[in-house]
Motif scaffolding. Structure first.
Motif, PDB file in Angstrom:
ATOM      1  N   ARG A 183       0.833  -0.989  -0.014  1.00 39.54           N
ATOM      2  CA  ARG A 183       0.008   0.178   0.133  1.00 39.54           C
ATOM      3  C   ARG A 183       0.635   1.279  -0.116  1.00 39.54           C
ATOM      4  O   ARG A 183       0.642   2.330  -0.716  1.00 39.54           O
ATOM      5  N   TRP A 184       2.003   1.151   0.711  1.00 39.91           N
ATOM      6  CA  TRP A 184       2.928   2.460   0.612  1.00 39.91           C
ATOM      7  C   TRP A 184       3.018   2.784  -0.599  1.00 39.91           C
ATOM      8  O   TRP A 184       3.352   4.099  -0.987  1.00 39.91           O
ATOM      9  N   TYR A 185       3.835   1.873  -1.307  1.00 40.82           N
ATOM     10  CA  TYR A 185       4.133   2.026  -2.835  1.00 40.82           C
ATOM     11  C   TYR A 185       3.189   2.432  -3.786  1.00 40.82           C
ATOM     12  O   TYR A 185       3.168   3.165  -4.483  1.00 40.82           O
ATOM     13  N   GLU A 186       2.088   1.743  -3.664  1.00 45.30           N
ATOM     14  CA  GLU A 186       0.928   2.163  -4.480  1.00 45.30           C
ATOM     15  C   GLU A 186       0.493   3.705  -4.285  1.00 45.30           C
ATOM     16  O   GLU A 186       0.287   4.289  -5.079  1.00 45.30           O
ATOM     17  N   TYR A 187       0.432   4.090  -3.004  1.00 49.26           N
ATOM     18  CA  TYR A 187      -0.003   5.434  -2.409  1.00 49.26           C
ATOM     19  C   TYR A 187       1.038   6.453  -2.892  1.00 49.26           C
ATOM     20  O   TYR A 187       0.595   7.672  -3.447  1.00 49.26           O
ATOM     21  N   THR A 188       2.317   6.306  -2.581  1.00 50.44           N
ATOM     22  CA  THR A 188       3.264   7.138  -2.975  1.00 50.44           C
ATOM     23  C   THR A 188       3.875   7.214  -4.151  1.00 50.44           C
ATOM     24  O   THR A 188       4.191   8.203  -4.849  1.00 50.44           O
ATOM     25  N   GLY A 189       3.610   6.029  -5.084  1.00 50.58           N
ATOM     26  CA  GLY A 189       4.210   5.895  -6.388  1.00 50.58           C
ATOM     27  C   GLY A 189       5.643   5.612  -6.640  1.00 50.58           C
ATOM     28  O   GLY A 189       6.034   5.742  -7.757  1.00 50.58           O
ATOM     29  N   ALA A 199      15.224   7.690   3.888  1.00 44.60           N
ATOM     30  CA  ALA A 199      14.930   8.285   2.666  1.00 44.60           C
ATOM     31  C   ALA A 199      13.230   8.816   2.373  1.00 44.60           C
ATOM     32  O   ALA A 199      12.852   9.439   1.800  1.00 44.60           O
ATOM     33  N   TRP A 200      12.587   8.091   3.569  1.00 47.75           N
ATOM     34  CA  TRP A 200      11.127   8.242   3.643  1.00 47.75           C
ATOM     35  C   TRP A 200      10.599   9.647   4.056  1.00 47.75           C
ATOM     36  O   TRP A 200       9.811  10.172   3.344  1.00 47.75           O
ATOM     37  N   SER A 201      11.703  10.391   4.770  1.00 46.03           N
ATOM     38  CA  SER A 201      11.150  11.822   4.949  1.00 46.03           C
ATOM     39  C   SER A 201      11.168  12.570   3.598  1.00 46.03           C
ATOM     40  O   SER A 201      10.701  13.815   3.748  1.00 46.03           O
ATOM     41  N   GLY A 202      11.744  12.484   2.744  1.00 41.98           N
ATOM     42  CA  GLY A 202      11.917  13.252   1.395  1.00 41.98           C
ATOM     43  C   GLY A 202      10.512  13.376   1.055  1.00 41.98           C
ATOM     44  O   GLY A 202      10.212  14.093   0.085  1.00 41.98           O
ATOM     45  N   LEU A 203       9.439  12.438   1.351  1.00 40.64           N
ATOM     46  CA  LEU A 203       8.127  12.337   0.908  1.00 40.64           C
ATOM     47  C   LEU A 203       7.194  13.471   1.797  1.00 40.64           C
ATOM     48  O   LEU A 203       6.145  13.478   1.193  1.00 40.64           O
ATOM     49  N   TYR A 230       0.774  14.673   9.228  1.00 39.08           N
ATOM     50  CA  TYR A 230       1.583  15.219   8.563  1.00 39.08           C
ATOM     51  C   TYR A 230       1.155  15.002   6.949  1.00 39.08           C
ATOM     52  O   TYR A 230       0.227  14.196   6.786  1.00 39.08           O
ATOM     53  N   ARG A 231       1.538  15.953   6.253  1.00 40.72           N
ATOM     54  CA  ARG A 231       1.380  15.780   4.802  1.00 40.72           C
ATOM     55  C   ARG A 231       2.394  14.989   3.952  1.00 40.72           C
ATOM     56  O   ARG A 231       3.629  15.221   4.053  1.00 40.72           O
ATOM     57  N   LEU A 232       1.880  13.895   3.385  1.00 39.77           N
ATOM     58  CA  LEU A 232       2.849  12.884   2.442  1.00 39.77           C
ATOM     59  C   LEU A 232       2.469  12.986   0.972  1.00 39.77           C
ATOM     60  O   LEU A 232       1.318  13.195   0.655  1.00 39.77           O
ATOM     61  N   ARG A 240      -1.060  14.948   0.703  1.00 38.87           N
ATOM     62  CA  ARG A 240      -2.191  14.390   1.363  1.00 38.87           C
ATOM     63  C   ARG A 240      -2.031  14.544   2.873  1.00 38.87           C
ATOM     64  O   ARG A 240      -0.841  13.861   3.290  1.00 38.87           O
ATOM     65  N   TRP A 241      -2.865  14.901   3.869  1.00 39.41           N
ATOM     66  CA  TRP A 241      -2.862  14.653   5.110  1.00 39.41           C
ATOM     67  C   TRP A 241      -2.910  13.082   5.703  1.00 39.41           C
ATOM     68  O   TRP A 241      -3.800  12.236   5.067  1.00 39.41           O
ATOM     69  N   VAL A 242      -1.864  12.569   6.420  1.00 40.81           N
ATOM     70  CA  VAL A 242      -1.980  11.272   6.858  1.00 40.81           C
ATOM     71  C   VAL A 242      -1.626  11.213   8.196  1.00 40.81           C
ATOM     72  O   VAL A 242      -1.173  12.064   8.770  1.00 40.81           O
ATOM     73  N   LEU A 243      -2.411  10.206   9.040  1.00 44.06           N
ATOM     74  CA  LEU A 243      -1.974   9.923  10.140  1.00 44.06           C
ATOM     75  C   LEU A 243      -1.002   8.645  10.698  1.00 44.06           C
ATOM     76  O   LEU A 243      -1.232   7.849  10.024  1.00 44.06           O
ATOM     77  N   GLY A 244       0.073   9.168  11.061  1.00 44.75           N
ATOM     78  CA  GLY A 244       1.143   8.473  11.360  1.00 44.75           C
ATOM     79  C   GLY A 244       1.285   7.879  12.726  1.00 44.75           C
ATOM     80  O   GLY A 244       1.076   8.615  13.947  1.00 44.75           O
ATOM     81  N   ARG A 245       1.556   6.569  12.851  1.00 49.64           N
ATOM     82  CA  ARG A 245       1.290   5.889  14.247  1.00 49.64           C
ATOM     83  C   ARG A 245       2.197   4.738  14.360  1.00 49.64           C
ATOM     84  O   ARG A 245       2.208   3.856  13.298  1.00 49.64           O
ATOM     85  N   ALA A 246       2.995   4.691  15.227  1.00 51.78           N
ATOM     86  CA  ALA A 246       3.813   3.444  15.633  1.00 51.78           C
ATOM     87  C   ALA A 246       4.057   3.119  16.921  1.00 51.78           C
ATOM     88  O   ALA A 246       3.973   3.904  17.774  1.00 51.78           O
ATOM     89  N   LEU A 247       4.125   1.820  17.202  1.00 52.16           N
ATOM     90  CA  LEU A 247       4.495   1.289  18.548  1.00 52.16           C
ATOM     91  C   LEU A 247       5.975   0.425  18.583  1.00 52.16           C
ATOM     92  O   LEU A 247       6.376  -0.208  17.452  1.00 52.16           O
ATOM     93  N   PRO A 248       6.504   0.372  19.684  1.00 50.93           N
ATOM     94  CA  PRO A 248       7.782  -0.302  19.770  1.00 50.93           C
ATOM     95  C   PRO A 248       7.448  -1.875  20.121  1.00 50.93           C
ATOM     96  O   PRO A 248       6.372  -2.081  20.729  1.00 50.93           O
ATOM     97  N   VAL A 249       8.103  -2.776  19.704  1.00 48.15           N
ATOM     98  CA  VAL A 249       8.062  -4.114  20.039  1.00 48.15           C
ATOM     99  C   VAL A 249       9.483  -4.313  20.908  1.00 48.15           C
ATOM    100  O   VAL A 249      10.534  -4.036  20.575  1.00 48.15           O
ATOM    101  N   ARG A 250       9.376  -4.743  22.157  1.00 50.69           N
ATOM    102  CA  ARG A 250      10.368  -5.097  23.217  1.00 50.69           C
ATOM    103  C   ARG A 250      10.534  -6.688  23.449  1.00 50.69           C
ATOM    104  O   ARG A 250       9.788  -7.329  23.293  1.00 50.69           O
TER     105      ARG A 250
END
Length: 681
Positions: A183-189, A199-203, A230-232, A240-250
């Protein structure tokens, strides 16, 4: 004169002593080598040495003095002797990596495949002629199996992440991005792999990069959840505005080993927020343009809530109905066996058990239909005051002596049209809830009145037309409810009662009945001050109105007096299991929950089998009980029973030597499983 290469006493040449020492040392090193090693001599490949690791690999007690073809004929059949011949003749080593080798087990003579890494190294004399072959081998079966399992796990992970709509990504503990789903590559192209690392921050939109980096670095440093809008850059070139969310695995020591995150497109929601923040005039100009987008966003949200409710509903139904079916099927199965053997004296007892479970199932079906507003109703004109008067004594007995009943009936209450039996059931349900909310006693009030209401908003897309209603209120002076409980009180299977003491369908049934009758229900409550639940039913201007066939099975054999611990929270299921097992001569001990089961196992001496439901009340599952029991009894036999379709994976339990039965299960099937598990191997 003594020679310089003799011993000091001249008894033995020093060269001979050194040669003997070297051979002894070589043999010791050879024997203690961690890898499987062997030395073959001559063109017939006769074993001269083979260490313990090699003997374990080929499952033979001794090999020295035998040729490979004599000692391991199955090896010859697989072509390995031919390879040894080629190595001996050519003087060139042969290396095999992850080669399947079938070795015969002495115990039963069957071939067992192992995956082996090995080297056939020729041994030459001083003239360069082959005199033998040195073998070094390593059993790679576990490694290859682990690699295959890892590949399968990775394939499943990719399949799961690529099956959802969100963009999914993962990083190393330091934040280095090394995975994105499709989905990431389909969305960003962008090309695959082009956004690995940082390199993701460049988007990101240039105005959002600094803020997003600051939040991400804070999460990496503290382990806090990453949460940011943030806008991606979209594949269309627009941001476009997206909601970024991440959790750590311990890991077990609490150290972060990975981060898993998602990005969700929220452009429609952001647009809606912007519209709502504008002035009234601007809002009116934008309403027509945004109406369709808002409806789509709301539909997605409603669908998410609906799916959550459906998941909760189906899970509760599966558990409760399977317990009830187990009681019915098990009791009928025992009755059939009693009839076949002529032991009819105990049949009435099991008939009562089956009837009890069947009645519970019927009540559950009744409540489910009421919640779904699909129950068959027999509406008729109802005088609410007369109905409440007829229920007064029943409610009083239900409430108990510690609760005062106050009945307030307004004169001239209008008639309503509904199913009388359902209305009685709803009032009694509310009275029982009120009683339970007053464990120390209090006041229970039944109140009727006429009300005229304006149009009433019942939901996002549901408005009840203005009209005249009859209001039936059941109020208590009990503990009350906080707002978050009030908001969910009508939800299916939501209950604040302990496990096993409430289905969570009472209030949802009341609300479903009211809606199906053209009205609705409300709740008013304050913590510590009590609760009032009201049924509002439309005024009526008319007049008041006065299993599948079970095939016979062979007889189950008697036990050898083994000890069995049965842990089951359902009384009927527990009794059926205990009675039938005891009848076969087993020594049976029963417990109603995980804590009782653990205490019973600690008290008993030798136990041959643990038979337990997986879903137990008290926060202690049957699987956890089995794990704890096996800590002190590694050889304990375990059979788990479950009412959920995916509560446990059969393959996982099989690896732990745990048998699994799914409710409802015939008693004969359970007994045969018990006897099979306890049968000496």
């Amino acid at each position: 004169m003594s020679r310089v290469d003799d011993d000091e006493d001249g008894s033995r040449p020093l060269a001979v002593r050194r040669q003997a020492f070297d051979l002894d040392e070589m043999e010791r090193l050879f024997r203690d080598a961690p890898a499987a090693v062997a030395w073959l001599a001559g063109p017939r490949h006769e074993y001269r040495l083979a260490n313990d690791a090699y003997l374990r690999l080929v499952a033979r007690p001794a090999l020295v003095g035998m040729t490979v073809a004599e000692a391991l004929p199955e090896i010859a059949e697989q072509g390995f002797v031919r390879i040894l011949d080629e190595v001996y003749a050519s003087g060139k080593a042969y290396v095999g990596t992850e080669v399947p080798v079938r070795l015969r087990r002495p115990a039963d003579g069957l071939l067992q495949e192992r995956i082996v890494d090995f080297v056939f190294q020729p041994v030459r004399d001083a003239q360069g002629r082959s005199t033998g072959i040195f073998i070094q081998a390593t059993d790679a079966s576990q490694r290859v199996g682990a690699q295959a399992a890892l590949r399968e796990s990775e394939a499943k992970f990719r399949a799961i992440t690529n099956s959802i709509d969100q963009m999914v990504w993962a990083t190393l503990p330091d934040g280095f991005h090394d995975y994105y789903n499709d989905r990431w590559y389909e969305y960003t192209g962008v090309p695959y792999g082009s956004t690995d690392g940082d390199a993701w921050s460049g988007l990101f939109h240039p105005e959002d990069q600094k803020r997003a980096w600051a939040v991400w670095r804070h999460s990496l440093a503290t382990g806090d959840t990453y949460h940011i809008e943030y806008r991606l850059r979209h594949r269309s070139g627009h941001y476009r505005w997206v909601l970024g969310r991440a959790l750590p695995v311990r890991d077990e020591q609490g150290r972060i080993v990975r981060w898993f995150g998602t990005c969700t497109d929220i452009q429609d929601i952001v647009d809606a927020r912007e519209v709502l923040s504008r002035s009234r005039e601007e809002l009116e100009r934008q309403v027509e343009l945004r109406t369709q987008q808002l409806l789509q966003a709301e539909e997605k949200l409603r669908m998410a809530h609906k799916m959550e409710a459906i998941g909760q509903l189906t899970g509760g139904i599966a558990h409760d109905f399977n317990n009830m079916l187990q009681g019915i099927v098990g009791a009928l199965d025992v009755i059939r066996k009693l009839e076949q053997t002529g032991r009819t004296a105990n049949i009435p007892r099991f008939v009562e058990m089956a009837m009890s479970s069947a009645q519970r199932a019927a009540a559950m079906t009744h409540r489910l239909l009421a919640f779904a507003r699909q129950q068959p109703l027999a509406p008729q004109g109802v005088d609410l005051n007369a109905l409440v008067q007829s229920l007064r004594e029943l409610v009083r007995r239900t409430a108990g002596e510690s609760i005062t009943l106050d009945v307030q009936l307004e004169e001239g209450v209008w008639l309503t049209r509904c199913d009388t039996n359902q209305l009685e059931s709803a009032i009694l349900n509310l009275a029982i809830n009120a009683r339970d909310a007053m464990p120390q006693g209090g006041k229970l009030t039944l109140r009727t009145q006429n009300v005229t209401l304006p149009p009433t908003q019942l939901g996002p897309d549901e408005v009840l037309a203005a009209g005249e209603f009859v209001k039936m209120t059941v109020a208590d002076s009990g503990t009350g409810m906080p707002q978050d409980v009030i908001d969910r009180a009508f939800d299916p299977f939501f209950t604040t009662k302990p496990i096993g003491q409430g289905t969570g369908l009472g209030l949802s049934m009341v609300y479903g009945f009211a809606r199906q009758s053209g009205g609705f229900a409300t709740i008013e409550s304050r913590v510590g001050e009590g609760t009032a639940v009201s049924l509002l039913l439309p005024r009526w201007h008319g007049e008041a109105s006065d299993g599948p066939v079970v095939q016979p099975v062979s007889e189950i054999g008697q036990s050898r007096g083994e000890t069995i611990v049965v842990v089951e929270d359902d009384d009927v299921v527990r009794t059926l299991a205990a009675e039938t097992l005891t009848g076969l001569g087993y020594r049976v001990h029963v417990a109603a929950n995980g804590a009782e089961g653990a205490a019973l196992l600690n008290e008993l001496g030798a136990v041959d089998l643990l038979l337990s439901d997986i879903g137990l009340p008290g926060g202690f599952s049957g699987k956890q009980l089995a794990d704890a029991a096996r800590a002190s009894r590694p050889d304990l036999k375990v059979i788990l029973i479950t009412g959920y379709a995916q509560e446990a994976m059969d393959a996982d339990l099989l690896a732990q030597r745990i048998e699994l039965l799914r409710k409802p299960v015939l008693i004969d099937v359970m007994l045969r499983k018990v006897q099979d598990v306890l049968r000496p191997r």
